[in-house]
Design an enzyme around this catalytic site. Structure first.
Site, PDB file in Angstrom:
ATOM      1  N   ALA A 167      -3.531   7.885  -5.340  1.00  0.00           N
ATOM      2  CA  ALA A 167      -2.175   7.330  -5.366  1.00  0.00           C
ATOM      3  C   ALA A 167      -2.305   5.879  -5.829  1.00  0.00           C
ATOM      4  O   ALA A 167      -2.595   4.975  -5.029  1.00  0.00           O
ATOM      5  CB  ALA A 167      -1.541   7.403  -3.984  1.00  0.00           C
ATOM      6  N   GLY A 224       0.819  -1.209   0.000  1.00  0.00           N
ATOM      7  CA  GLY A 224       0.000   0.000   0.000  1.00  0.00           C
ATOM      8  C   GLY A 224       0.845   1.247   0.000  1.00  0.00           C
ATOM      9  O   GLY A 224       2.055   1.182  -0.212  1.00  0.00           O
ATOM     10  N   ASN A 225       0.216   2.388   0.206  1.00  0.00           N
ATOM     11  CA  ASN A 225       0.961   3.644   0.293  1.00  0.00           C
ATOM     12  C   ASN A 225       0.312   4.539   1.332  1.00  0.00           C
ATOM     13  O   ASN A 225      -0.738   4.220   1.881  1.00  0.00           O
ATOM     14  CB  ASN A 225       1.052   4.304  -1.081  1.00  0.00           C
ATOM     15  N   ARG A 226       0.937   5.672   1.595  1.00  0.00           N
ATOM     16  CA  ARG A 226       0.533   6.521   2.712  1.00  0.00           C
ATOM     17  C   ARG A 226      -0.514   7.566   2.348  1.00  0.00           C
ATOM     18  O   ARG A 226      -0.766   8.478   3.138  1.00  0.00           O
ATOM     19  CB  ARG A 226       1.760   7.246   3.283  1.00  0.00           C
ATOM     20  N   SER A 227      -1.112   7.494   1.162  1.00  0.00           N
ATOM     21  CA  SER A 227      -2.104   8.503   0.795  1.00  0.00           C
ATOM     22  C   SER A 227      -3.243   8.537   1.817  1.00  0.00           C
ATOM     23  O   SER A 227      -3.790   7.500   2.174  1.00  0.00           O
ATOM     24  CB  SER A 227      -2.677   8.180  -0.587  1.00  0.00           C
TER      25      SER A 227
END
Ligand code: CTP
Ligand code: CA
Length: 236
Positions: free
Chosen positions: A101, A33-36
């Site tokens: 993102a 995943g990502n931090r968006s």
């Protein structure tokens, strides 16, 4: 606080906004995943609705944000789900804003069962494959010479030995073929997980507008101002 009086300049316009991050599964309990946080996309959707647009928000994973009032929300998880939902909503849209993102890569194999440690000290190697570039597909799907939907991209850039944030932004706008690119300068905690943004709004017609440090709601207002100005100039 939201700006007091917003123009109703998006009345009658169908707008699609993507927001948040995607999750690419590894096994039933794990993902890449990502931090968006989704905050910027949600602010864009909210402000567009306040300016009269008919808004569909394609929402990936966020920091538990509530659905904005007056907006149709479609919740998705993976980049592929976001891709399908975005193309469907974009088919009759006047403007598409890709604030999500989207993961560039996903694991080739998704394990059917939870990945376990083995008795030797080995670790698995995760092989990735490319995800489709949704923004590039939107550009490609538009009939040659067609002006709708207006396609807006976001890019978080850092300056490096190859060029400044602005130079990277200009190159990405050309490469992706979008009509507008919102370029955020990142690094030192800017943009991710903070309340403020700063950067440039670059338009395919050459217009370049600096974005002052401000709230995500203020940036949303600046983006819609630039999109409506771009559409007015198209009419010339
Ligand atoms: N984007 C997209 N589909 C992807 C990846 C990105 O539609 N698979 C969109 C993003 O939502 C954003 C824009 O493309 O609006 C730019 O994303 P960014 O990650 O900055 O660009 P990339 O082309 O993925 O290049 P990079 O290698 O710098 O990540
Ligand atoms: Ca990317």
């Amino acid at each position: 606080a939201e700006p007091a009086a917003l123009p109703r300049d998006l009345e009658g316009t169908r707008v699609v906004v993507t927001a948040g991050g995607t999750r690419e599964p590894l096994d039933p309990v794990r993902y890449l995943g990502n931090r968006s946080s989704g905050r910027q996309g949600y602010a864009l959707a909210r402000v567009a609705a306040q300016r009269g647009a008919e808004v569909t928000l394609i929402a990936g994973h966020t920091a538990d944000l509530p659905d904005p009032a007056g907006v149709t929300v479609r919740h998705v998880s993976t980049a592929e789900q976001l891709r399908v939902a975005t193309h469907k909503a974009a088919a009759d849209a006047g403007i598409v804003v890709m604030a999500a993102a989207v993961a560039d890569f996903r694991p080739v194999d998704v394990a059917a069962h939870k990945i376990k440690k083995t008795d030797d000290a080995s670790a698995p190697v995760i092989t990735l494959t490319r995800n489709a570039d949704i923004l590039a597909e939107l550009v490609r799907d538009r009939a040659p010479g067609a002006r709708r939907p207006v396609i807006v991209g976001f890019a978080a850039e850092t300056g490096d030995e190859d060029g400044s944030v602005l130079e990277h932004g200009r190159a990405k706008l050309r490469r992706k073929g979008a009509d507008l690119l919102v370029v955020n300068a990142v690094g030192d905690g800017l943009a991710f997980e903070v309340e403020d943004n700063a950067g440039w709004l670059l338009a395919a017609d050459g217009a370049e507008t600096p974005i002052p440090l401000g709230s995500k709601a203020q940036l949303a207002v600046a983006v819609w101002d630039a999109v409506t100005a771009f559409i007015r100039h198209q009419g010339d």
